[in-house]
Design an enzyme around this catalytic site. Structure first.
Site, PDB file in Angstrom:
ATOM      1  N   ASN A   9     -14.797 -27.801  34.941  1.00  0.00           N
ATOM      2  CA  ASN A   9     -14.611 -29.205  35.318  1.00  0.00           C
ATOM      3  C   ASN A   9     -15.805 -29.967  34.754  1.00  0.00           C
ATOM      4  OD1 ASN A   9     -14.068 -31.672  36.536  1.00  0.00           O
ATOM      5  ND2 ASN A   9     -14.773 -31.024  38.556  1.00  0.00           N
ATOM      6  N   TRP A  10     -15.596 -30.640  33.624  1.00  0.00           N
ATOM      7  CA  TRP A  10     -16.714 -31.296  32.942  1.00  0.00           C
ATOM      8  C   TRP A  10     -17.222 -32.525  33.687  1.00  0.00           C
ATOM      9  CZ3 TRP A  10     -14.697 -31.421  27.155  1.00  0.00           C
ATOM     10  CH2 TRP A  10     -14.605 -30.106  26.684  1.00  0.00           C
ATOM     11  N   LYS A  11     -16.419 -33.059  34.599  1.00  0.00           N
ATOM     12  CA  LYS A  11     -16.780 -34.280  35.335  1.00  0.00           C
ATOM     13  C   LYS A  11     -17.035 -35.417  34.333  1.00  0.00           C
ATOM     14  CE  LYS A  11     -18.356 -31.462  39.159  1.00  0.00           C
ATOM     15  NZ  LYS A  11     -19.260 -31.334  40.315  1.00  0.00           N
ATOM     16  N   HIS A  96     -10.647 -33.424  44.341  1.00  0.00           N
ATOM     17  CA  HIS A  96     -12.033 -32.982  44.240  1.00  0.00           C
ATOM     18  C   HIS A  96     -12.887 -33.731  45.260  1.00  0.00           C
ATOM     19  CE1 HIS A  96     -16.026 -32.169  42.635  1.00  0.00           C
ATOM     20  NE2 HIS A  96     -15.488 -31.150  41.999  1.00  0.00           N
ATOM     21  N   GLU A  98     -15.651 -35.074  45.122  1.00  0.00           N
ATOM     22  CA  GLU A  98     -16.245 -36.322  44.632  1.00  0.00           C
ATOM     23  C   GLU A  98     -15.229 -37.460  44.662  1.00  0.00           C
ATOM     24  OE1 GLU A  98     -19.189 -33.659  41.861  1.00  0.00           O
ATOM     25  OE2 GLU A  98     -17.532 -34.742  40.904  1.00  0.00           O
ATOM     26  N   GLU A 168     -13.943 -25.624  47.807  1.00  0.00           N
ATOM     27  CA  GLU A 168     -15.280 -26.125  47.487  1.00  0.00           C
ATOM     28  C   GLU A 168     -16.098 -26.261  48.772  1.00  0.00           C
ATOM     29  OE1 GLU A 168     -15.156 -29.579  44.426  1.00  0.00           O
ATOM     30  OE2 GLU A 168     -13.807 -30.116  46.054  1.00  0.00           O
ATOM     31  N   GLY A 174     -23.808 -28.637  43.327  1.00  0.00           N
ATOM     32  CA  GLY A 174     -24.941 -29.320  42.722  1.00  0.00           C
ATOM     33  C   GLY A 174     -26.225 -29.221  43.526  1.00  0.00           C
ATOM     34  N   SER A 214     -21.238 -24.046  42.966  1.00  0.00           N
ATOM     35  CA  SER A 214     -22.417 -23.486  42.283  1.00  0.00           C
ATOM     36  C   SER A 214     -22.199 -22.038  41.851  1.00  0.00           C
ATOM     37  CB  SER A 214     -23.662 -23.603  43.170  1.00  0.00           C
ATOM     38  OG  SER A 214     -24.016 -24.952  43.359  1.00  0.00           O
ATOM     39  N   GLY A 235     -18.419 -26.325  37.592  1.00  0.00           N
ATOM     40  CA  GLY A 235     -18.928 -27.631  37.192  1.00  0.00           C
ATOM     41  C   GLY A 235     -19.983 -27.526  36.122  1.00  0.00           C
ATOM     42  N   GLY A 236     -21.256 -27.651  36.498  1.00  0.00           N
ATOM     43  CA  GLY A 236     -22.354 -27.705  35.531  1.00  0.00           C
ATOM     44  C   GLY A 236     -22.387 -26.548  34.551  1.00  0.00           C
TER      45      GLY A 236
END
Length: 252
Positions: A9-11, A96, A98, A168, A174, A214, A235-236
């Protein structure tokens, strides 16, 4: 057998050229080292069509990160499920944390999005999970149960076959915190039990449930070894091809 999946998920990261290059880099690695799982790249809307053209569809599936809760019309700036489908993308990430936190997406809104995604033959990666206060209050089970029931339990068993769940722990996104593999297994097993109570054991057993908090190469193998953890929503660590492959490799 339910699918094992590692989804990036590049966001809101990567320009168009950077995103295409990242997709090509992941594709190159997987061409040389075939994955033992389904690999999905979740990209911003503007990347979708170009990324679809840049990867081998047998190796990599492409997902949008969201879609609108309206079919079409005067909704400036929105992107419909039909538009997502027209790019060649096969999946869409919905719910998500966010989107829920920053954009006020409710279960009712997400129910509309799910219906439109499925009507346009998209598969849905549906995110659920609790925030820190809910976890500390011991309410994580009732939170995720309500999120699943309110947005998804109007679906038939046949429709539910196109749903992937992503748990999640919002408190671990994060923050560098990660649920232990035992914590992840416990709530994934609970979620599967919720599905079994509604749809029966077969549907529950066939549903892929991803971990999305994470996850990185250093802990992926332990997490994915849990019987009810079927992969990750990343994610990251999905923003660099070698890091992302390190997680994919956990299934080797």
């Amino acid at each position: 057998m339910r699918k094992k999946i590692v989804a990036g998920n590049w966001k809101m990261n990567n320009t168009l050229s950077e995103g295409v290059q990242l997709a090509k880099d992941v594709n190159k690695i997987l061409t040389e080292k075939a994955p033992n799982c389904t690999v999905i790249l979740g990209t911003p809307f503007i990347h979708l069509a170009d990324v679809v053209r840049s990867v081998d569809n047998k190796l990599i599936k492409v997902s949008a990160e969201n879609c609108a809760d309206k079919e079409k019309g005067a909704y400036t700036g929105e992107v419909s499920a039909a538009m997502v489908k027209s790019t060649g993308a096969e999946y869409v990430i919905l719910g998500h944390s966010e989107r829920r936190a920053y954009y006020g997406e409710t279960d009712a809104i997400l129910k509309e999005k799910v219906d439109l995604a499925l009507a346009n033959n998209l598969k849905v990666i549906f995110c659920i999970g609790e925030v820190l206060e809910q976890r500390e209050a011991g309410k994580q089970n009732e939170v995720v149960k309500a999120q699943v029931e309110n947005a998804l339990f109007h679906l038939s068993a046949e429709q539910f076959a196109n749903i992937v769940l992503a748990y999640e722990p919002v408190w671990a996104i994060g923050t560098g915190k990660t649920a232990t593999s035992a914590q992840a297994q416990e709530i994934h097993a609970f979620i599967r039990g919720v599905l079994a109570a509604k749809y029966g054991k077969q549907v529950a057993d066939d549903t892929t449930i991803l971990y999305g908090g994470s996850c990185k190469a250093s802990n992926a193998k332990e997490l994915f070894a849990q019987p009810d953890v079927d992969g990750g929503l990343i994610g990251g660590a999905s923003l660099k091809a070698p890091d992302f492959y390190g997680i994919i490799e956990a299934f080797n």
